[in-house]
Scaffold this motif. Structure first.
Motif, short mmCIF file in Angstrom:
data_model
loop_
_atom_site.label_atom_id
_atom_site.label_comp_id
_atom_site.label_asym_id
_atom_site.label_seq_id
_atom_site.Cartn_x
_atom_site.Cartn_y
_atom_site.Cartn_z
N ILE A 10 1.13 -1.15 0.28
CA ILE A 10 0.32 -0.15 -0.04
C ILE A 10 0.99 1.31 0.09
CG2 ILE A 10 -1.60 1.10 1.25
CD1 ILE A 10 -2.26 -1.01 0.39
N ALA A 11 0.56 1.86 -0.89
CA ALA A 11 1.25 3.24 -1.11
C ALA A 11 0.49 4.71 -0.32
CB ALA A 11 1.64 4.10 -2.28
N VAL A 12 1.07 5.38 0.87
CA VAL A 12 0.38 6.00 1.67
C VAL A 12 0.90 7.61 1.21
CG1 VAL A 12 0.23 6.42 4.38
CG2 VAL A 12 0.57 4.46 3.37
N THR A 13 0.60 7.93 0.74
CA THR A 13 0.81 9.43 0.38
C THR A 13 0.81 10.51 2.63
OG1 THR A 13 -1.64 9.79 -0.14
CG2 THR A 13 -0.17 9.05 -2.11
N MET A 14 1.54 10.93 2.58
CA MET A 14 2.01 11.97 3.40
C MET A 14 1.37 12.92 3.65
SD MET A 14 5.19 13.53 4.96
CE MET A 14 5.14 14.87 4.12
N GLY A 15 -0.19 13.66 2.22
CA GLY A 15 -0.56 14.64 2.50
C GLY A 15 0.65 16.07 2.46
N ASP A 16 -0.61 16.75 3.07
CA ASP A 16 -0.03 18.40 2.86
C ASP A 16 0.88 18.55 4.22
OD1 ASP A 16 0.22 20.85 4.13
OD2 ASP A 16 -0.84 21.57 3.14
N THR A 34 -1.56 -3.48 11.78
CA THR A 34 -0.82 -2.42 10.71
C THR A 34 0.05 -3.81 9.60
OG1 THR A 34 -0.92 -0.52 11.70
CG2 THR A 34 -0.19 -0.63 9.16
N LEU A 35 0.85 -4.02 10.33
CA LEU A 35 1.74 -5.13 9.41
C LEU A 35 1.49 -6.81 9.10
CD1 LEU A 35 6.03 -4.40 10.10
CD2 LEU A 35 4.40 -4.09 8.82
N ARG A 36 0.12 -6.94 10.01
CA ARG A 36 -0.67 -8.32 10.23
C ARG A 36 -1.13 -8.02 8.44
NH1 ARG A 36 -2.53 -8.42 16.24
NH2 ARG A 36 -0.51 -8.92 16.81
N ARG A 37 -2.22 -6.87 8.69
CA ARG A 37 -2.99 -6.97 7.12
C ARG A 37 -2.38 -6.40 6.05
NH1 ARG A 37 -6.32 -3.03 11.21
NH2 ARG A 37 -7.57 -4.58 12.46
N CYS A 38 -0.61 -5.60 5.68
CA CYS A 38 -0.68 -4.94 4.46
C CYS A 38 0.85 -4.54 5.24
CB CYS A 38 -0.84 -3.39 3.91
SG CYS A 38 -1.39 -2.76 5.54
N ARG A 39 1.66 -4.47 3.83
CA ARG A 39 2.52 -3.75 3.92
C ARG A 39 3.35 -2.48 3.88
NH1 ARG A 39 6.32 -7.41 -0.21
NH2 ARG A 39 3.82 -6.88 -1.14
N PRO A 40 2.81 -1.83 4.30
CA PRO A 40 2.63 -0.31 3.60
C PRO A 40 4.07 0.34 3.68
CG PRO A 40 2.90 0.35 6.15
CD PRO A 40 3.33 -1.61 5.58
N VAL A 41 3.99 1.80 2.58
CA VAL A 41 5.85 2.58 2.35
C VAL A 41 4.64 3.84 2.11
CG1 VAL A 41 7.40 2.62 0.81
CG2 VAL A 41 6.81 0.32 1.02
N GLY A 67 12.44 2.12 -3.78
CA GLY A 67 10.88 2.17 -4.09
C GLY A 67 10.41 1.02 -3.57
N PRO A 68 9.02 -0.04 -3.21
CA PRO A 68 8.83 -0.99 -2.87
C PRO A 68 8.66 -1.94 -2.74
CG PRO A 68 6.74 0.57 -4.27
CD PRO A 68 8.40 0.73 -4.41
N GLU A 69 9.81 -1.98 -3.77
CA GLU A 69 10.93 -3.65 -3.86
C GLU A 69 12.22 -3.58 -2.61
OE1 GLU A 69 12.60 -0.32 -6.22
OE2 GLU A 69 10.75 -1.18 -6.12
N LEU A 113 3.20 4.60 -9.23
CA LEU A 113 3.43 2.84 -8.50
C LEU A 113 2.75 1.98 -8.71
CD1 LEU A 113 4.90 4.19 -5.40
CD2 LEU A 113 6.54 3.02 -7.21
N ALA A 114 0.61 2.60 -9.12
CA ALA A 114 0.16 1.54 -8.49
C ALA A 114 -0.52 1.59 -10.00
CB ALA A 114 -1.32 2.45 -8.01
N MET A 115 -0.28 1.99 -11.82
CA MET A 115 -0.60 1.91 -12.52
C MET A 115 0.16 0.90 -12.99
SD MET A 115 -3.25 3.36 -13.65
CE MET A 115 -2.91 3.80 -15.61
N SER A 116 2.38 0.97 -12.44
CA SER A 116 2.85 0.06 -12.37
C SER A 116 2.37 -1.78 -12.70
CB SER A 116 4.37 0.61 -12.41
OG SER A 116 4.75 0.55 -11.44
N GLY A 117 2.05 -1.09 -11.38
CA GLY A 117 1.35 -2.44 -10.60
C GLY A 117 2.41 -2.98 -9.42
N ALA A 118 3.61 -1.85 -8.67
CA ALA A 118 4.63 -1.92 -8.06
C ALA A 118 3.38 -1.69 -7.17
CB ALA A 118 5.31 -0.58 -8.22
N VAL A 119 2.36 -1.41 -6.01
CA VAL A 119 1.50 -1.58 -5.16
C VAL A 119 0.34 -2.08 -5.70
CG1 VAL A 119 2.49 0.22 -4.21
CG2 VAL A 119 0.95 1.09 -5.36
N GLN A 120 -0.22 -2.35 -4.60
CA GLN A 120 -1.86 -2.88 -5.07
C GLN A 120 -3.10 -2.04 -4.48
OE1 GLN A 120 0.59 -5.76 -3.47
NE2 GLN A 120 0.79 -5.44 -5.81
#
Length: 336
Positions: A10-16, A34-41, A67-69, A113-120
């Motif tokens: 999951i890509a987490v954007t920092m916002g303002d 959180t880590l039991r459910r997803c891998r956030p970056v 990158g997420p990888e 990242l989402a469009m390239s399939g690097a994050v879901q």
């Protein structure tokens, strides 16, 4: 121990960065569930996250990754794709064109990242619309911005709380414009997107309540000019013929009460305030904003940048934790 690769990235954007985004992200990503459910970056600025960690008196390691990888998911570690766009002395709680532009860039990278399939999935911290505009990016909000960046013509905004879920036929336009824009095709597509999202989230046969436009849903022509019969009823007839349980048009002043007691799994609101008002009364603190119809699921907290408390360490991460949970539940499994 690293989180298993079967969990969605999951890509987490920092916002303002001048708002409470960094302060809710850090504790949310350190939450034991959180880590039991997803891998956030995080897509953001590492130094701002470190400042937020100090404000919250949290002991953690904030690690820039290319990158997420390359991310490692272990307790106490937060991975960040560090764009380095914010000055170290950026004031908390003040409108900033620099922070507005940075917020846009975080979302842009997440979309790529989402469009390239690097994050879901994507999970967004709040941005400030005035700062976004000051930074040169004239979008009404995250929903429209992500649609533009992913090349999608039409998406829907869904709000989810533990009490009620609502999807909107129209969002950030004036009320007169909203009534003019509503037509059977748009209503039908919105209900379909809501139905698909509910099925994806684990409700195989959702009961969907569809609000009217006028008071009392027009009350058989007493109020308005027949908008319900013209704009909503034809869509519901098509949907019900296909087996989608969409009921209405319903008086909006009772639809949310009925949903709150469990009669409906999802409410379809015709315009912004018709849906947002009841949701914020019923569950703002745990509210989550979802964008439905993108190539990936996108969730967000349903609160703003809260400039009045930014930089004080008082921000509650509960909605961000819930947004991450729903992103994980509704995102597809990573490709193998």
């Amino acid at each position: 121990m690293n989180a298993p690769p079967s969990l969605p990235l999951i890509a987490v954007t920092m916002g303002d960065g001048a708002g409470i985004g960094p302060e809710v992200i850090v504790p949310a990503l350190l939450d034991q569930d959180t880590l039991r459910r997803c891998r956030p970056v995080v897509i953001g600025d590492a130094e701002r996250l470190r400042q937020a960690a100090r404000l919250k008196d949290l002991d953690c390691e904030i690690v820039p990754v290319p990158g997420p990888e390359r991310a490692e998911f272990t307790p106490g570690r937060i991975n960040v794709i560090d764009l380095g766009l914010l000055p170290a002395d950026l004031p908390w709680g003040q409108l900033s064109a620099v922070a507005g532009d940075a917020a846009y860039q975080y979302v842009r990278v997440a979309a790529e990242l989402a469009m390239s399939g690097a994050v879901q999935g994507i999970c967004t911290a709040p941005l400030n619309k005035e700062a976004l505009h000051a930074g040169g990016h004239l979008f009404p909000g995250h929903t429209e911005l992500l649609a533009h960046l992913t090349g999608v013509d039409e998406v829907s905004m869904m709000l989810a709380t533990p009490t009620v879920k609502v999807i909107h036929v129209t969002t950030h336009i004036g009320l007169i414009d909203a009534v003019n824009r509503i037509e059977p095709g748009l209503v039908e597509r919105t209900v379909r997107r809501g139905h698909e999202a509910m099925v994806r989230a684990g409700t195989p046969r959702p009961v969907i309540g569809v609000c009217g436009i006028n008071p009392h849903a027009g009350e058989n022509g007493l109020f308005g000019y027949g908008e319900e019969e013209e704009k909503i009823v034809p869509a519901l007839e098509v949907l019900r013929a296909e087996g989608i349980d969409a009921r209405g048009p319903l008086p909006a002043d009772t639809a949310f009460f009925l949903a709150g007691r469990g009669d409906y799994d999802l409410i379809v609101a015709m315009y912004h305030d018709q849906g947002h008002g009841p949701v914020k009364v019923l569950g703002l603190e745990a509210g989550v904003n979802l964008t439905v119809g993108l190539p990936v699921i996108r969730t967000s907290v349903d609160h703003g940048t809260a400039f009045d408390i930014a930089g004080t360490g008082k921000a509650d991460p509960g909605s961000m934790i819930e947004a991450l949970r729903q992103a994980a539940e509704m995102s597809s499994a990573p490709a193998r």
